[in-house]
Design an enzyme around this catalytic site. Structure first.
Site, PDB file in Angstrom:
ATOM      1  N   HIS A  63      -3.186  -1.045  -0.578  1.00 62.05           N
ATOM      2  CA  HIS A  63      -4.016  -1.513   0.555  1.00 62.05           C
ATOM      3  C   HIS A  63      -3.112  -2.635   1.347  1.00 62.05           C
ATOM      4  CE1 HIS A  63      -7.590  -3.298   2.735  1.00 62.05           C
ATOM      5  NE2 HIS A  63      -7.751  -1.944   3.042  1.00 62.05           N
ATOM      6  N   ASP A 105      -8.169   1.250   5.154  1.00 61.51           N
ATOM      7  CA  ASP A 105      -9.371   0.932   4.411  1.00 61.51           C
ATOM      8  C   ASP A 105      -9.957   2.331   3.876  1.00 61.51           C
ATOM      9  OD1 ASP A 105      -9.258  -1.583   5.026  1.00 61.51           O
ATOM     10  OD2 ASP A 105     -10.753  -1.399   6.438  1.00 61.51           O
TER      11      ASP A 105
END
Length: 138
Positions: A63, A105
């Site tokens: 991420h 996300d």
């Protein structure tokens, strides 16, 4: 318990993106979203260094790397549009930067859901002093 309360108070004023990311995590894991991951391992939460501690922490590493590829907006502050359709997260922005943030996300939330079996409470509130190994490259 007191620590979770402090984290909850700190997050109460959070608007937009972090709330959205937390909602995605909640839908994919059934957990308390960001509260479950905010200081997990070496990469979940602010910053990140060292070696990911497990597959869950690796989700955060990936991420962070994904955010590093986003150009044109601040991934941590941008508010994007998304929806849930048949259990899937669908990013809905036409703006390429907002869509990229949403995709980062979305992929992380899915990763958390797929790796819940690696989540280990010993990595909650993990000390960065335990993250001194050389960091991997994205």
């Amino acid at each position: 318990m007191r620590t979770l309360w402090i984290v909850a108070v700190c997050l109460m004023g959070v608007e937009g993106h972090l709330t959205q990311f937390g909602d995605m995590i909640n839908k994919k894991t059934g957990t308390f979203g960001l509260l479950s991951y905010v200081y997990y391992g070496c990469y979940c939460g602010l910053g990140g260094k060292g070696k990911p501690q497990d597959a869950t922490d690796r989700c955060c590493f990936v991420h962070d790397c994904c955010y590093g590829t986003v150009n044109g907006c601040d991934p941590k502050l941008s508010t994007y549009s998304y929806s849930f359709q048949n259990g899937d997260i669908v990013c809905g922005d036409d703006d390429p930067c907002l869509r990229a943030v949403c995709e980062c996300d979305r992929v992380a939330a899915i990763c958390f859901g797929e790796n819940m079996n690696t989540y280990d409470t010993k990595y909650m509130l993990h000390s960065l002093f335990d993250c001194m190994e050389e960091s991997e490259k994205c």
